[in-house]
Design a protein around this motif. Sequence first.
Motif, PDB file in Angstrom:
ATOM      1  N   ALA A 167       1.176  -1.380   0.103  1.00 25.27           N
ATOM      2  CA  ALA A 167      -0.054  -0.083   0.129  1.00 25.27           C
ATOM      3  C   ALA A 167       1.094   1.599   0.118  1.00 25.27           C
ATOM      4  CB  ALA A 167      -0.965   0.150   1.143  1.00 25.27           C
ATOM      5  N   VAL A 168       2.028   1.010   0.748  1.00 28.56           N
ATOM      6  CA  VAL A 168       2.877   2.808   0.758  1.00 28.56           C
ATOM      7  C   VAL A 168       3.502   2.693  -0.710  1.00 28.56           C
ATOM      8  CG1 VAL A 168       4.827   3.433   1.819  1.00 28.56           C
ATOM      9  CG2 VAL A 168       2.961   2.439   3.461  1.00 28.56           C
ATOM     10  N   ALA A 169       3.708   1.003  -1.158  1.00 28.19           N
ATOM     11  CA  ALA A 169       4.595   1.789  -2.280  1.00 28.19           C
ATOM     12  C   ALA A 169       3.660   2.017  -3.732  1.00 28.19           C
ATOM     13  CB  ALA A 169       5.509   0.118  -2.933  1.00 28.19           C
ATOM     14  N   ALA A 170       2.405   1.379  -3.159  1.00 36.10           N
ATOM     15  CA  ALA A 170       1.423   2.095  -4.301  1.00 36.10           C
ATOM     16  C   ALA A 170       0.581   3.026  -4.447  1.00 36.10           C
ATOM     17  CB  ALA A 170       0.542   0.979  -4.982  1.00 36.10           C
ATOM     18  N   GLY A 171       1.240   3.560  -3.016  1.00 38.21           N
ATOM     19  CA  GLY A 171       0.215   5.398  -2.591  1.00 38.21           C
ATOM     20  C   GLY A 171      -0.752   4.647  -2.131  1.00 38.21           C
ATOM     21  N   SER A 172      -1.286   3.792  -1.997  1.00 39.75           N
ATOM     22  CA  SER A 172      -2.990   3.234  -2.126  1.00 39.75           C
ATOM     23  C   SER A 172      -3.128   1.395  -2.540  1.00 39.75           C
ATOM     24  CB  SER A 172      -3.983   4.214  -2.201  1.00 39.75           C
ATOM     25  OG  SER A 172      -5.824   3.989  -2.144  1.00 39.75           O
ATOM     26  N   ALA A 173      -4.115   0.963  -1.484  1.00 42.22           N
ATOM     27  CA  ALA A 173      -4.267   0.020  -1.906  1.00 42.22           C
ATOM     28  C   ALA A 173      -5.068  -0.205  -3.202  1.00 42.22           C
ATOM     29  CB  ALA A 173      -4.631  -0.807  -1.308  1.00 42.22           C
ATOM     30  N   SER A 174      -5.570   1.354  -3.282  1.00 39.31           N
ATOM     31  CA  SER A 174      -6.311   1.002  -4.443  1.00 39.31           C
ATOM     32  C   SER A 174      -6.038   1.201  -6.100  1.00 39.31           C
ATOM     33  CB  SER A 174      -7.653   2.231  -4.730  1.00 39.31           C
ATOM     34  OG  SER A 174      -8.878   1.781  -4.046  1.00 39.31           O
ATOM     35  N   ASN A 175      -4.343   1.776  -5.511  1.00 41.59           N
ATOM     36  CA  ASN A 175      -3.538   2.342  -7.108  1.00 41.59           C
ATOM     37  C   ASN A 175      -2.956   1.132  -7.746  1.00 41.59           C
ATOM     38  OD1 ASN A 175      -3.995   5.175  -5.921  1.00 41.59           O
ATOM     39  ND2 ASN A 175      -2.071   5.642  -5.572  1.00 41.59           N
ATOM     40  N   LEU A 176      -2.814   1.494  -8.918  1.00 39.26           N
ATOM     41  CA  LEU A 176      -1.711   0.520 -10.209  1.00 39.26           C
ATOM     42  C   LEU A 176      -0.078   0.338  -8.970  1.00 39.26           C
ATOM     43  CD1 LEU A 176      -2.723   1.442 -13.234  1.00 39.26           C
ATOM     44  CD2 LEU A 176      -3.894  -0.422 -11.631  1.00 39.26           C
ATOM     45  N   PHE A 177      -0.182  -0.813  -9.340  1.00 40.54           N
ATOM     46  CA  PHE A 177       1.102  -1.419  -8.856  1.00 40.54           C
ATOM     47  C   PHE A 177       1.792  -2.129  -9.666  1.00 40.54           C
ATOM     48  CE2 PHE A 177       3.795  -3.850  -5.607  1.00 40.54           C
ATOM     49  CZ  PHE A 177       4.821  -2.711  -5.224  1.00 40.54           C
ATOM     50  N   TRP A 178       3.144  -2.894  -9.844  1.00 41.30           N
ATOM     51  CA  TRP A 178       3.477  -3.995 -10.280  1.00 41.30           C
ATOM     52  C   TRP A 178       2.969  -4.172 -11.969  1.00 41.30           C
ATOM     53  CZ3 TRP A 178       6.389  -7.117  -6.474  1.00 41.30           C
ATOM     54  CH2 TRP A 178       6.998  -6.474  -5.880  1.00 41.30           C
ATOM     55  N   PHE A 179       3.077  -3.816 -12.801  1.00 49.36           N
ATOM     56  CA  PHE A 179       2.684  -4.475 -14.257  1.00 49.36           C
ATOM     57  C   PHE A 179       1.300  -3.829 -14.424  1.00 49.36           C
ATOM     58  CE2 PHE A 179       5.303  -7.566 -12.928  1.00 49.36           C
ATOM     59  CZ  PHE A 179       6.744  -8.248 -13.744  1.00 49.36           C
ATOM     60  N   ASN A 180       0.579  -2.215 -14.156  1.00 53.98           N
ATOM     61  CA  ASN A 180      -0.258  -1.606 -14.413  1.00 53.98           C
ATOM     62  C   ASN A 180      -1.156  -2.286 -13.526  1.00 53.98           C
ATOM     63  OD1 ASN A 180       0.666   0.537 -14.923  1.00 53.98           O
ATOM     64  ND2 ASN A 180       0.856   0.181 -16.604  1.00 53.98           N
ATOM     65  N   ILE A 181      -1.047  -3.381 -12.385  1.00 56.07           N
ATOM     66  CA  ILE A 181      -2.499  -3.805 -11.033  1.00 56.07           C
ATOM     67  C   ILE A 181      -2.463  -3.495  -9.947  1.00 56.07           C
ATOM     68  CG2 ILE A 181      -3.012  -6.272 -10.897  1.00 56.07           C
ATOM     69  CD1 ILE A 181      -1.043  -7.585 -12.903  1.00 56.07           C
ATOM     70  N   PRO A 182      -3.970  -3.914 -10.040  1.00 56.19           N
ATOM     71  CA  PRO A 182      -3.785  -3.012  -8.508  1.00 56.19           C
ATOM     72  C   PRO A 182      -3.483  -3.111  -7.067  1.00 56.19           C
ATOM     73  CG  PRO A 182      -6.197  -3.200 -10.172  1.00 56.19           C
ATOM     74  CD  PRO A 182      -4.875  -3.755 -10.505  1.00 56.19           C
ATOM     75  N   ALA A 183      -3.158  -2.490  -6.670  1.00 53.83           N
ATOM     76  CA  ALA A 183      -2.063  -3.013  -5.670  1.00 53.83           C
ATOM     77  C   ALA A 183      -2.360  -4.155  -4.671  1.00 53.83           C
ATOM     78  CB  ALA A 183      -1.472  -2.148  -4.610  1.00 53.83           C
ATOM     79  N   TRP A 184      -4.105  -4.439  -4.696  1.00 49.56           N
ATOM     80  CA  TRP A 184      -5.035  -5.165  -3.656  1.00 49.56           C
ATOM     81  C   TRP A 184      -4.670  -6.333  -4.240  1.00 49.56           C
ATOM     82  CZ3 TRP A 184      -8.951  -7.938  -5.225  1.00 49.56           C
ATOM     83  CH2 TRP A 184      -9.492  -7.213  -6.778  1.00 49.56           C
TER      84      TRP A 184
END
Length: 469
Positions: A167-184
């Motif tokens: 959540a911290v790395a993405a900014g929020s659990a709802s934000n996109l993370f690796w490979f543009n996949i939602p962090a959650w």
Amino acid sequence: MSLIDRPIVQKTNLSFVIFIASAAALGGFLFGFDTAVINGAVKSVETAFSMNSVMTGIAVSSALLGSALGAFIAGTIADRYGRTRTMVIASILFTLSAIGSGIAFGVWDFIFWRALGGIAVGMASVIAPAYIAEVAPAELRGRLGSLQQMAIVVGIFVALLCDYFIAVAAGSASNLFWFNIPAWRWMFWTEVPPAVLYGIAALMIPESPRYLVAKRREAEASIVLAKAIGGNVEAKIAEIKQTVATERPARFSDLLSRRGGLLPIVWVGIGLSILQQFVGINVIFYYSSVLWQAVGFSEKDSLTITVITSIVNIVTTLIAIATVDKFGRKPLLLLGSIGMTLMLGTLTVIFANAAINPATGNPQLVGNQGLIALIAANLYVVCFGFSWGPIVWVLLGEIFNNQIRAAALSVAASIQWLANFAISTSFPPLLQNFGLGSAYGLYTISSAISIFFVWFLVKETKGKELEHM
């Protein structure tokens, strides 16, 4: 055996027993990980699938219904196919659930994957304490049985830590993370490696000696017992054979008394299971990030508080492991019940008298209220962590005799998961419609009841052999 040789043999035995008990307790790690990993994802899943409070409660708690089913069938599967094979089956289900939960397209397939993982959790909740109780020497059984709860709380901690960093790395659990996949979604996928490791570990440990004797594989049972407890293995095999000779495959009808109704000891197991959940502990671990956000903390701060709480839980579980075979099961339960009642009562008073934020409709803690609530919540976790968390699992592995253990454990664990489902599903509507004060008031009443339940109905099992239960 010489005095010089004896410590070496004991060390070898202790290392072996700790290894196989720890491998079995990996199921507890996944138990904790699977049930807690949704904590950081609740708000994002709710938004992604446009869920109301009732559907949120069902989605979060769907794993618990699966757990009730898994616990119910685990005893039969373990008696038919063996303890270690049951662990392998649970490992496969954990892996499938972790992958599926992360790729869910809607609320209903998300619920399916969570329920599938729940079946694995239920199986692990039964098989780990049963296996550990069957391989551990009587003088170590309490501490080794507590490994199950230790693994659970470590699993909770690691899951919450993964949620926090993602959540911290993405900014929020709802934000996109690796490979543009939602962090959650990545939060759920972090369960895959330990799920696979559990299956590998299950393939490396020996089968339970009691299961082997029941299947007339005494030679294999002798090898396991020689490594685990040493001493007069032949006498131990004969003792197990004597109990097995009078046994037949466990049936749920064995749990009934001659007058009809369940045996008193089964009711004790059910009572322990219900009260362990009705004190509200899993509200802390499933919804704590939502809870602390509801009283004004940010998402990041709420996750930080949740991680700290899980660390407190680990420390207190270590205390339980160190003391359970010294002080016994009953004194620790009583002390924990009294402490939980006081701390939950404090939280009830604070939240019942908290001011309401007109903008959000949520309670708002002002002045010292927030600090007192944080201290009370963590002291509550302390009281649960050294008592009702680990001790209930130890007792469920001990209090039933060999004839009914598998069936009774399945019933008690199933009821526990249904109680967990009731508490976890009811919390979001309680929070929305009645407030935190009412919710904590109900948990306080359950904690008070647990004092009298333990005092009058629970008997001490410290140091007793399973054949003498």
